[in-house]
Design an enzyme around this catalytic site. Structure first.
Site, PDB file in Angstrom:
ATOM      1  N   PRO A 228       1.040  -1.452  -0.353  1.00 21.77           N
ATOM      2  CG  PRO A 228       0.484  -1.183   2.079  1.00 21.77           C
ATOM      3  CD  PRO A 228       0.421  -1.987   1.315  1.00 21.77           C
ATOM      4  CG  ASP A 402       4.769  -1.259   2.626  1.00 21.12           C
ATOM      5  OD1 ASP A 402       3.873  -0.484   2.672  1.00 21.12           O
ATOM      6  OD2 ASP A 402       5.415  -1.595   2.217  1.00 21.12           O
ATOM      7  CG  HIS A 403       0.963   5.048   4.219  1.00 19.85           C
ATOM      8  ND1 HIS A 403       1.445   5.633   5.403  1.00 19.85           N
ATOM      9  CD2 HIS A 403       0.407   5.916   3.727  1.00 19.85           C
ATOM     10  CE1 HIS A 403       0.493   6.560   5.902  1.00 19.85           C
ATOM     11  NE2 HIS A 403       0.147   7.208   4.840  1.00 19.85           N
ATOM     12  NE  ARG A 404       2.927  -3.700   3.399  1.00 19.20           N
ATOM     13  CZ  ARG A 404       3.157  -4.160   3.209  1.00 19.20           C
ATOM     14  NH1 ARG A 404       2.532  -5.716   3.014  1.00 19.20           N
ATOM     15  NH2 ARG A 404       4.354  -4.885   2.122  1.00 19.20           N
ATOM     16  CB  CYS A 406       7.272   4.915   8.552  1.00 21.90           C
ATOM     17  SG  CYS A 406       6.698   5.778   6.667  1.00 21.90           S
TER      18      CYS A 406
END
Length: 432
Positions: A228, A402-404, A406
């Site tokens: 994501p 990658d928003h997972r 940070c």
């Protein structure tokens, strides 16, 4: 005389790394040439790199089993080697009859080995001698078969196949006799008794995904499926960066210090402050792995396509050392000499797409990494400096993350740190 006594068939060896096949790029020998044990006979392209393949047998080349551009599976015949004279002709006849068995290692201990892993009985690389009587007349040498012209375009190969043409009988008008699309179209016009129709709609072209292109496609598609990602960007005044690079180049004239090297040093310093971005996600264990070392990848465009060489342990290098390693890997990439060890294990990627004359992009993360920094072209633009309008060197930095691993605060902090270093390189001294 049996085929085994007359000669051997060298088959495409296992090239490692789980590879199941390769595409013929360029033959280093021709029918009729004499080869020594462990002499390089062909260059092939795997899904990871271009590889020079040596032959484990000595003798005279009696057949080449594949044209440039043709894909061969591991175990498929590459070339046939036999003794010269009548024995070689006997071997060719029996091989065509299908009586040649799969060979074992040769009696001198050599096997199907890659360059650098031979048995020490190697010979010098030989190329087909040009200008001989047979070649000048356009006729093949007695007892030989014509070697097809090298074709690098899959479009051309498809057109040749579609129209039932024989590649070896076409005259190429490109450099070094390369067959171009116009050569195929001209040959088709001769067969039809007509010239190409003016204004006709061009035919659809199917280009197979194979080799490096397939590897890149798989990795990018997986990145989009699993990660994501989000992108943030900022315009920066790069005048200080350009001036700093010039000063460094003058201070170290024996080293090639480019803008990419300076940016790479800024990135390494930024990752030390924001280690969340030097990570990967283990989906099976549902864990985020923050890497202790920075293995910095950088995008490089080559004739084979886009590759991402990796600078190992970039966090331990000075700016000059980074510049030297970037130059070394870039040179290997240009000549297609990057091995799998040069293209794997990256933890963060730097992409200078500004060399293509574009300002910005939303880069796709190089899976399984967690972030990628893109840099646009540096151009003169109006910029406000101390309340007054001035002309400055301006570029755009884009960070896809990658928003997972940070949130936007960490990503923005990293991007702002690199941007500040670009605008005021002297501020980096505080992190050294």
């Amino acid at each position: 005389m049996t085929a085994v006594e007359a000669g051997q068939v060298f088959r495409l060896p296992d090239l490692g790394e789980g590879l199941t096949g390769a595409e013929v790029l360029e033959w280093k020998v021709a029918v009729g040439d004499h080869v020594a044990v462990d002499q390089v006979v062909v260059e092939v392209e795997t899904a990871k790199a271009a590889v020079e393949v040596p032959c484990p047998y000595a003798g005279q080349v009696v057949a080449l089993h594949g044209e440039p551009g043709q894909h061969l599976a591991v175990g498929d015949p590459l070339l046939s080697v036999g003794p010269a004279g009548d024995a070689g002709e006997t071997f060719r006849r029996e091989e065509r009859a299908g009586s040649t068995p799969r060979p074992a290692a040769s009696a001198d201990g050599s096997g199907a080995v890659l360059v650098g892993y031979g048995t020490g009985a190697g010979g010098s690389r030989r190329r087909r001698r040009r200008g001989g009587a047979a070649e000048a007349s356009g006729a093949p040498a007695p007892g030989s078969v014509p070697l097809a012209p090298r074709v690098t375009s899959p479009v051309v190969r498809r057109l040749v196949k579609e129209h039932g043409l024989v590649l070896s009988r076409l005259t190429g008008s490109g450099p070094a006799g390369v067959v171009l699309r116009r050569d195929v179209e001209a040959a088709v016009g001769v067969l039809d008794g007509t010239e190409s129709a003016v204004g006709a709609s061009p035919a659809d072209v199917r280009i197979p995904l194979r080799g490096l292109r397939r590897t890149v496609a798989d990795k990018l598609a997986r990145s989009r499926r699993e990660i994501p990602d989000a992108t943030t960007w900022v315009d920066v005044d790069a005048t200080g960066l350009v001036e700093a690079r010039q000063v460094l180049q003058e201070a170290y004239p024996d080293h090639r210090i480019g803008v990419l090297a300076v940016l790479a040093r800024f990135v390494v310093a930024g990752l030390a402050r924001h280690p969340e971005l030097n990570s990967s996600v283990d989906t099976e264990r549902e864990e985020i792995m923050q890497h202790g070392a920075v293995h910095l990848g950088f995008a490089a465009q080559t004739d084979r396509g886009l590759v991402v060489p990796v600078v190992r342990d970039a966090h331990q290098m000075t700016l000059v050392e980074l510049a030297d390693e970037l130059a070394r890997l870039t040179e290997l990439a240009r000549h297609g000499r990057l091995g799998p060890e040069h293209l794997t294990g990256g933890t963060f990627t730097l992409n200078n797409y500004g060399v293509f004359g574009v300002d910005g992009s939303t880069p796709i993360i190089n899976h399984p990494e967690a972030a990628l920094l893109g840099v646009g072209r540096i151009v003169d633009k109006p910029w406000v400096v101390d309340g007054a309008l001035a002309v400055r060197k301006v570029t755009q930095l884009s960070l896809t993350f990658d928003h997972r691993v940070c949130d936007g605060g960490v990503a923005g902090g990293f991007l702002r740190y690199v941007a500040d270093a670009v605008e005021r390189p002297v501020t980096l001294l505080g992190a050294l």
